[in-house]
Enzyme design. Structure first.
Site, short mmCIF file in Angstrom:
data_model
loop_
_atom_site.label_atom_id
_atom_site.label_comp_id
_atom_site.label_asym_id
_atom_site.label_seq_id
_atom_site.Cartn_x
_atom_site.Cartn_y
_atom_site.Cartn_z
N SER A 104 108.48 18.58 -29.53
CA SER A 104 109.87 18.18 -29.36
C SER A 104 110.68 18.46 -30.62
CB SER A 104 109.95 16.69 -29.02
OG SER A 104 109.36 16.42 -27.78
N ARG A 111 115.20 12.65 -35.34
CA ARG A 111 114.52 11.61 -34.55
C ARG A 111 115.50 10.94 -33.59
NH1 ARG A 111 109.66 9.20 -34.30
NH2 ARG A 111 108.86 10.33 -36.09
N HIS A 142 115.76 13.27 -30.78
CA HIS A 142 114.50 13.19 -30.03
C HIS A 142 114.48 11.95 -29.13
CE1 HIS A 142 110.23 11.71 -29.79
NE2 HIS A 142 110.07 12.93 -29.35
#
Length: 224
Positions: free
Chosen positions: A20, A44, A47
């Site tokens: 990812s 993040r 994500h």
């Protein structure tokens, strides 16, 4: 629809996160708006949400990353405005750092105080956290009233500025405004999102990204 769906091959659970991040990096090529640890945090966040628009909305106080990392290094206390945010910061990251994560929303005294004073529980929980926990880091992903009370208490001198406030209340009533108050305060290191977007999972993932930086440092030095 014709043809077969082409799946990405993953053999282990960790491969999903790694792949990812690779996809995000490839879709946001350098030069990026953020780099270094700031990019690790923003990546993040993307994500966690699959929302690339966040890249244009995230705001960092100049001292936020360094101050937050120093607090985590020292084994700090973290207060969240929801149980979801508390659960989103796992013990596997916090225990090695000797950090604690608390949410006081369901504390009996908070419930009584909110009822007595006709405030939200988030407002009352923020006051109790300031008086009893003295958190170095606040993680606010849901309740604008919690963030507004925090900023006001700092401005009033009732509490010292925390090392870091992750300010990401989500919604339509005072969410954007509370984040503007935080960013305009001039006293509080923050990582925030402009506008209405946010959420508990998003706020929690910021702490996870910072914790990974500290954990990586200690792994390299042989401490964990």
């Amino acid at each position: 629809m014709s043809g077969k769906v082409k799946l990405i091959a993953v053999d282990k659970p960790g491969d999903i996160e790694r792949k990812s991040f690779e996809i995000i990096d490839s879709e946001v090529p350098e030069p990026r708006r953020f780099d270094g640890i700031e990019w690790q945090i923003v990546r993040r966040m993307v994500h966690t949400t699959a929302d690339f628009q966040l890249i244009d909305l995230v705001r960092f106080h100049p001292d936020a990353v360094a101050s937050g990392i120093d607090a985590l290094r020292s084994g700090c206390t973290i207060a969240t405005d929801t149980e979801m945010a508390r659960c989103g910061i796992p013990l596997r990251r916090m225990t090695p750092l000797k950090c604690s994560v608390s949410c006081l929303m369901n504390d009996h005294s908070v419930i009584l105080s909110a009822k007595k004073n006709s405030t939200t529980r988030a407002h009352a929980a923020m006051e109790l956290a300031a008086d009893s926990l003295h958190p170095e880091i606040h993680v606010i992903g849901n309740a604008p009233t919690a963030l507004i009370r925090l900023v006001n208490m700092v401005q009033e001198g009732r509490m010292a500025p925390p090392a870091l406030v992750v300010g990401m209340p989500v919604g339509f009533v005072n969410a954007a405004e509370s984040k503007s108050m935080l960013m305009d305060s001039g006293k509080i290191p923050y990582i925030a999102i402009e506008g209405r977007k946010g959420g508990s999972a998003l706020a929690a993932c910021v702490i996870n990204a910072l914790a990974e930086v500290v954990l990586a440092e200690r792994d390299l030095s042989g401490d964990i």
